[in-house]
Scaffold this active site. Structure first.
Site, mmCIF file in Angstrom:
data_model
loop_
_atom_site.group_PDB
_atom_site.id
_atom_site.type_symbol
_atom_site.label_atom_id
_atom_site.label_comp_id
_atom_site.label_asym_id
_atom_site.label_seq_id
_atom_site.Cartn_x
_atom_site.Cartn_y
_atom_site.Cartn_z
ATOM 1 C CE LYS A 131 -4.543 1.253 0.033
ATOM 2 N NZ LYS A 131 -5.506 0.310 -0.548
ATOM 3 C CG ASP A 171 -7.316 3.124 -1.110
ATOM 4 O OD1 ASP A 171 -7.942 2.243 -1.326
ATOM 5 O OD2 ASP A 171 -7.117 4.142 -0.251
HETATM 6 P P1 NDP Z 1 -13.149 7.483 -2.913
HETATM 7 O O1 NDP Z 1 -11.973 8.753 -2.847
HETATM 8 O O2 NDP Z 1 -13.530 7.391 -4.427
HETATM 9 O O3 NDP Z 1 -14.351 7.894 -2.240
HETATM 10 C C1 NDP Z 1 -14.241 7.917 -0.693
HETATM 11 C C2 NDP Z 1 -15.582 8.269 -0.174
HETATM 12 O O4 NDP Z 1 -15.393 7.961 1.314
HETATM 13 C C3 NDP Z 1 -15.890 9.589 -0.304
HETATM 14 O O5 NDP Z 1 -17.299 9.597 -0.441
HETATM 15 C C4 NDP Z 1 -15.354 10.350 0.723
HETATM 16 O O6 NDP Z 1 -15.847 11.518 1.319
HETATM 17 C C5 NDP Z 1 -15.704 9.211 2.006
HETATM 18 N N1 NDP Z 1 -14.821 9.658 2.916
HETATM 19 C C6 NDP Z 1 -13.439 9.411 2.904
HETATM 20 N N2 NDP Z 1 -12.695 9.727 4.139
HETATM 21 C C7 NDP Z 1 -13.889 9.863 4.760
HETATM 22 C C8 NDP Z 1 -13.933 9.984 6.445
HETATM 23 N N3 NDP Z 1 -12.931 10.310 7.063
HETATM 24 N N4 NDP Z 1 -15.269 10.184 7.020
HETATM 25 C C9 NDP Z 1 -16.304 10.183 6.185
HETATM 26 N N5 NDP Z 1 -16.313 9.804 4.689
HETATM 27 C C10 NDP Z 1 -15.180 9.661 4.248
HETATM 28 O O7 NDP Z 1 -12.437 6.108 -2.567
HETATM 29 P P2 NDP Z 1 -13.050 4.767 -2.883
HETATM 30 O O8 NDP Z 1 -14.394 4.450 -3.139
HETATM 31 O O9 NDP Z 1 -12.186 4.198 -3.827
HETATM 32 O O10 NDP Z 1 -12.427 3.897 -1.483
HETATM 33 C C11 NDP Z 1 -13.381 3.812 -0.212
HETATM 34 C C12 NDP Z 1 -12.894 2.825 0.609
HETATM 35 O O11 NDP Z 1 -12.938 1.302 -0.145
HETATM 36 C C13 NDP Z 1 -11.661 2.795 1.111
HETATM 37 O O12 NDP Z 1 -11.443 2.322 2.321
HETATM 38 C C14 NDP Z 1 -10.716 2.128 0.350
HETATM 39 O O13 NDP Z 1 -9.397 1.648 0.739
HETATM 40 C C15 NDP Z 1 -11.589 0.967 -0.134
HETATM 41 N N6 NDP Z 1 -11.396 0.290 -1.277
HETATM 42 C C16 NDP Z 1 -11.134 0.829 -2.619
HETATM 43 C C17 NDP Z 1 -11.005 -0.107 -3.766
HETATM 44 C C18 NDP Z 1 -11.068 0.692 -5.034
HETATM 45 O O14 NDP Z 1 -11.179 -0.108 -6.008
HETATM 46 N N7 NDP Z 1 -11.346 1.943 -5.041
HETATM 47 C C19 NDP Z 1 -10.852 -1.470 -3.445
HETATM 48 C C20 NDP Z 1 -10.756 -1.903 -2.330
HETATM 49 C C21 NDP Z 1 -10.910 -0.997 -1.187
HETATM 50 P P3 NDP Z 1 -15.316 13.131 0.953
HETATM 51 O O15 NDP Z 1 -15.434 13.200 -0.609
HETATM 52 O O16 NDP Z 1 -15.914 13.910 1.728
HETATM 53 O O17 NDP Z 1 -13.864 12.627 1.407
#
Ligand code: NDP
Length: 454
Positions: A131, A171
């Protein structure tokens, strides 16, 4: 948090990890969950202790930290910190995403890299765990600033990665735009067009269905769980999904296609509730096109309700649902939220994010006989499809959406069957945290032992 484990050897190891890695609470949380789960495998797998597999596996093979200096739109230099944690390469090249978020630190990346080892193993594909990322915040930055950062980040990272060594991906905060800028910089420095990153755009080696893969994969796992364990389907079920990023959007899309009604989504400022079901085309326009806040939704759908929530959007878990899919970030679903979900009749909680549920909330859900799948199993569809992108890049060809999607579905069904069977074999039926940790570990452990003192 209490990190005691009721096994002398495992408890001693946990204490060593804490002494050696001070101030890394997220890493302790991930290691504690893993060691606690592995306890059930010790009677049948003495090699885990005899060959010191567990002592080795909690220590990253390599940790890289570096300065990232870049120029903002005002001509001023900005300084961020870059990281790559190459945790374990026993079963394949390092593989794992790059997170760009102001909260990024060593502890968070070590927990993510550690979990990635077992997740990648569960996919059945040859990928090690890693990571990386930076405390850079892409939110509110211009395209030029994001490009300047990404190029500077890659000017250091390129020397540590390679198509047969380490293949990073997206991510939080790292989507196709950021991957594109990093890919371009790598190609320029190394003078080589290779599959060095996954999550690329389709025009230069990306895979169809990669964008959708994590969210779709999560729902495929929920679908098989519902069928196998509850003899039911998504049809008519109310679903609450946190986040509104890549994982949340495509979980929402697939859950809806499978007959569920998704009524809520969130971001870090608040959540929306639409009793008629979320209109995803509106969300995609807000998030994917305009990069705006989820609060904008109610301007397009006045009958929906937006609730500002300074508490990291925990209020979303007070909405009644059958299926809850936390898809935002770590530790976003705590014990209070779990109690509210159960009181409101939740049947299944499937993690789309990494470690979104706190340990006490997981224990409570399991105690209440709620089906719970950990992220290292239920969000593995993203990295699995990244693995399929690597296959296509090596073979210099592209599969159709349907081909990739069918392989993704197979992988998710296999993962569910594996963690379900493993949990039962070690006497912890329906405990998918135990099933995922042990099933993920055993393949890696076998490879580590076969490769000797590594
Ligand atoms: P994105 O950046 O596309 O979206 C993240 C989302 O989560 C946004 O809506 C964001 O809101 C919200 N968020 C982030 N931090 C916080 C916080 N501290 N409190 C509340 N909401 C929060 O990321 P992904 O969708 O790619 O990833 C989401 C999760 O999935 C993570 O844990 C990631 O590690 C996991 N993941 C992702 C994969 C992928 O293929 N993308 C694969 C496997 C796991 P805001 O815009 O306000 O920050």
């Amino acid at each position: 948090m209490d990190y005691t484990i009721d096994n002398e050897y495992l408890n001693g190891l946990m204490q060593q990890v804490m002494a050696k890695n001070p101030n890394e609470p997220e890493f302790f949380q991930a290691v504690h969950e893993f060691l606690t789960s592995v306890k059930a495998a010790l009677p049948t797998h003495p090699e885990l202790i005899e060959k010191q597999v567990l002592e080795r596996i909690v220590e990253p093979e390599r940790q890289i930290m570096f300065r990232v200096a870049w120029i903002d739109d005002n001509g001023r230099m900005q300084i961020n910190r870059g990281y790559r944690i190459q945790f374990n390469s026993a079963i394949g090249p390092y593989k794992g995403g790059l997170r760009l978020h102001p909260s990024v630190n060593l502890s968070i990346l070590k927990f993510l890299g550690f979990e990635q080892i077992f997740k990648n193993s569960l996919t059945g594909l040859p990928m090690g765990g890693a990571k990386g990322g930076s405390d850079f915040d892409p939110k509110g930055k211009s395209d030029n600033e994001v490009m300047s950062f990404c190029q500077s980040f890659m000017r250091e990272l390129y020397r540590h990665i390679g198509p047969d060594c380490d293949v990073p991906a997206g991510d939080i905060g790292t989507g196709a735009r950021e991957i594109g800028y990093m890919f371009g910089q790598y190609k320029k420095i190394v003078n080589e067009f290779s599959g060095i990153l996954t999550g690329k755009k389709l025009t230069f080696g990306g895979s169809l269905a990669r964008t959708e893969a994590t969210g779709y994969g999560l729902c495929y796992m929920m679908e098989v769980l519902l069928a196998k364990k509850m003899n039911t389907t998504f049809a008519g079920k109310t679903v609450v999904i946190s986040g509104s990023g890549n994982v949340a959007i495509y979980a929402c899309e697939k859950a809806t296609q499978l007959g569920g009604k998704v009524v809520a989504l969130s971001d870090s400022n608040g959540y929306i509730y639409d009793a008629d079901g979320i209109k995803l085309d509106i969300v995609k326009d807000i998030k994917e096109v305009r990069r705006a806040r989820i609060s904008e939704y109610v301007k397009a759908v006045p009958s929906a309700k937006y609730t500002a929530d300074s508490n990291g959007s925990k209020g979303i878990w007070t909405i009644p649902c059958d299926i809850a899919l936390p898809c935002a970030t770590q530790n976003e679903l705590n014990l209070d939220s779990a109690k509210k979900l159960v009181a409101n009749g939740v049947k299944v909680v499937g993690e789309g994010a990494n470690m979104p549920t706190t340990p006490d909330a997981i224990a409570y859900l399991q105690d209440q006989k709620i089906f719970f799948t950990p992220g290292k199993a239920s969000n593995a569809g993203g990295v699995a499809t990244s693995g399929l992108e690597m296959c296509q890049n090596s073979a210099r060809l592209s599969w159709t959406f349907e081909e990739v999607d069918a392989k993704l579905k197979d992988i998710m069904v296999n993962i569910f069957n594996t963690i379900d069977a493993t949990a039962a074999e070690v006497g912890c039926e329906n405990n998918y945290v135990v099933g995922a940790n042990i099933a993920g570990l055993l393949k890696v452990s076998d490879a580590m032992i076969a490769q000797g003192c590594i």
